[in-house]
Design a protein around this motif. Structure first.
Motif, mmCIF file in Angstrom:
data_model
loop_
_atom_site.group_PDB
_atom_site.id
_atom_site.type_symbol
_atom_site.label_atom_id
_atom_site.label_comp_id
_atom_site.label_asym_id
_atom_site.label_seq_id
_atom_site.Cartn_x
_atom_site.Cartn_y
_atom_site.Cartn_z
ATOM 1 N N UNK A 293 45.755 53.349 -25.345
ATOM 2 C CA UNK A 293 44.715 53.738 -24.495
ATOM 3 C C UNK A 293 44.323 52.583 -23.583
ATOM 4 N N UNK A 294 44.045 51.490 -24.306
ATOM 5 C CA UNK A 294 43.502 50.305 -23.545
ATOM 6 C C UNK A 294 44.508 50.186 -22.387
ATOM 7 N N UNK A 295 45.620 50.258 -22.573
ATOM 8 C CA UNK A 295 46.751 49.762 -21.726
ATOM 9 C C UNK A 295 46.436 50.559 -20.503
ATOM 10 N N UNK A 296 46.501 51.935 -20.740
ATOM 11 C CA UNK A 296 46.143 52.820 -19.644
ATOM 12 C C UNK A 296 44.945 52.838 -18.903
ATOM 13 N N UNK A 297 43.881 52.285 -19.706
ATOM 14 C CA UNK A 297 42.673 52.055 -18.771
ATOM 15 C C UNK A 297 42.839 50.708 -18.020
ATOM 16 N N UNK A 298 43.390 49.750 -18.712
ATOM 17 C CA UNK A 298 43.790 48.493 -17.817
ATOM 18 C C UNK A 298 44.571 48.851 -16.253
ATOM 19 N N UNK A 299 45.440 49.794 -16.491
ATOM 20 C CA UNK A 299 46.473 50.158 -15.471
ATOM 21 C C UNK A 299 45.551 50.810 -14.380
ATOM 22 N N UNK A 300 44.691 51.796 -14.704
ATOM 23 C CA UNK A 300 43.862 52.680 -13.863
ATOM 24 C C UNK A 300 42.823 51.500 -13.184
ATOM 25 N N UNK A 301 42.149 50.651 -13.799
ATOM 26 C CA UNK A 301 41.558 49.519 -13.130
ATOM 27 C C UNK A 301 42.217 48.723 -12.073
ATOM 28 N N UNK A 302 43.241 48.239 -12.740
ATOM 29 C CA UNK A 302 44.103 47.603 -11.576
ATOM 30 C C UNK A 302 44.336 48.097 -10.464
ATOM 31 N N UNK A 303 44.840 49.474 -10.493
ATOM 32 C CA UNK A 303 45.177 49.987 -9.512
ATOM 33 C C UNK A 303 44.011 50.485 -8.591
ATOM 34 N N UNK A 304 43.113 50.871 -9.071
ATOM 35 C CA UNK A 304 41.707 51.294 -8.194
ATOM 36 C C UNK A 304 41.367 49.622 -7.460
ATOM 37 N N UNK A 305 41.415 48.697 -8.142
ATOM 38 C CA UNK A 305 40.885 47.474 -7.464
ATOM 39 C C UNK A 305 41.929 47.155 -6.348
ATOM 40 N N UNK A 306 43.233 47.295 -6.471
ATOM 41 C CA UNK A 306 44.425 46.975 -5.443
ATOM 42 C C UNK A 306 43.839 47.864 -4.392
ATOM 43 N N UNK A 307 43.733 49.158 -4.712
ATOM 44 C CA UNK A 307 43.591 50.096 -3.488
ATOM 45 C C UNK A 307 42.352 49.810 -2.778
#
Length: 424
Positions: A293-307
């Protein structure tokens, strides 16, 4: 997407590089594609040319996210079993879900094609960050790529050993029955009727895909690994405890794994432009080994930041107060101050299931954390808290006192590669 295999080529120059191609990187790639990231040069460095069905994750959360269509199974009802009680838990509005790695890797491969990712089939070696660009070299020292930002998900031990250094280690059998024997509507989350080790906690669990196919697993929280024969014996004992007839079962697959359970610190951002993800980035919950779950949160936060054109730096995986609570719980278990089955049984007996699960995900309020703390026995937890405070003070006064400690290699057999534990 294009692939670079020749190591004598000039270093690739990209905006964002992912080192490691497992679960953490795959979730990031899918999230980048989902957020329609454009005009960002991306590379993946991974020695594995193509990953298959090499691990299983299980996690809880609300239905209705990007993972729904990839799930192998999910349950709104689970059981937690102790030698004295059986708790049938309704997880609503959450659900417990199981996800095998194959669909995650396939989705990541499709995302690579949409994003135009450069895939470099090689093992990354040293990483040098000058504050402006990150240079990744091969293990032999040749320049491999330069990137504006590097996301590194390679496994590594903590920055220093913790005051408590345990392991979650396990073996699971994917069992296929010749007739219906499993209840596909209910999973067994923790079954503490297994023989308990002299130092540590053991439990079994059952994750049914349908009435004839399920993952049955034996897990220990303890300082040391078992032999392969000992895992098999423990699994056979748990199978018999469940009343399953081995003559009517076939072991279709075998899964093994080792996950660190330690209060040692994992440094999520070791240099200005290097960000660690997964266990190396603090995504593993020290007291339980849960990671997905934490990995999934990290991925979402990274993608939002890059976008949004921001640095790809996710938030801390868990609140600091939860890491402190984990350190105290680990010390209490390690010191024999609490009985493991009773400790976990009381958490589920005295709290709504959704509160316990959200607590384990780092998603509870301070008031809810206090309620969770009140469900444990006071005296041993106070003793563990005082001992933890004394240990922290000693660390400040003599920070180099810790011996070297590394996570041992995973248990691997010929039937299956190493996997992450279901629920992690």
């Amino acid at each position: 997407m294009w692939q670079r295999d020749r190591m004598d080529s000039p270093p690739v120059d990209v905006d964002l590089a992912l080192v490691g191609g497992g679960g953490a990187a795959s979730l990031v790639l899918a999230a980048l594609a989902r957020h329609r990231v454009r005009d960002v040069r991306i590379a993946v460095v991974d020695p594995v040319h193509r990953r298959g069905q090499d691990r299983t994750w299980a996690f809880w959360g609300r239905p209705g996210n990007d993972l729904d269509e990839l799930l192998s199974a999910s349950w709104s009802r689970v059981e937690v079993v102790t030698p004295d009680t059986r708790h049938a838990l309704d997880l609503s509005p959450l659900r417990y879900a199981m996800l095998r790695s194959g669909p995650i890797y396939e989705r990541a491969a499709a995302a690579e094609r949409r994003l135009g990712v450069t895939r470099i089939v090689a093992a990354a070696g040293s990483v040098d960050d000058d504050g402006e660009r990150v240079l990744v070299r091969t293990v032999e020292g040749r320049p491999l790529l330069r990137a504006g930002w590097l996301l590194d998900s390679r496994p590594r031990p903590p920055h220093r050993p913790g005051r408590t250094n345990w392991l979650q280690h396990f073996r699971g059998w994917w069992l296929r029955a010749d007739r219906p024997v499993f209840d596909p509507a209910r999973a067994v989350l923790m079954d503490f009727r297994t023989p308990q080790p002299a130092r540590g906690v053991s439990f079994g669990y059952v994750l049914p895909v349908d009435s004839r196919y399920a993952l049955v697993e034996y897990t220990e929280f303890s300082p040391h690994l078992l032999t392969g024969a000992a895992y098999d014996a423990a699994l056979a004992g748990y199978r018999d405890l469940l009343g399953l007839d081995p003559a009517r079962l076939t072991v279709a697959e075998v899964e093994n794994g080792v996950i660190p359970m330690t209060d040692g610190p994992f440094v999520a951002r070791p240099t200005p432009r290097v960000v660690r993800l997964g266990t190396a980035g603090g995504a593993t919950r020290p007291s339980t080994g849960f990671t997905f779950s934490a990995m999934h949160r990290q991925a979402e936060q990274v993608a939002r930041a890059v976008a949004a054109g921001r640095p790809p730096v996710p938030a801390s995986a868990y609140p600091d107060r939860h890491r402190w609570m984990d350190a105290v719980a680990l010390r209490a278990l390690n010191g024999g101050l609490v009985d493991g089955p009773e400790f976990f049984g009381r958490l589920f007996e005295r709290n709504p299931a959704s509160r316990v699960l959200r607590f384990l995900d780092g998603d509870t309020t301070v008031a809810e954390d206090l309620a969770v703390m009140r469900s444990t026995r006071l005296r041993p937890m106070v003793t563990a808290t005082v001992a933890d405070a004394a240990g922290r003070l000693r660390d400040r006064l003599a920070p180099s006192r810790h011996p070297a400690w590394t996570v041992p290699p995973p248990v691997v057999d010929s039937e299956s590669p190493n996997v992450d534990a279901p629920g992690h």
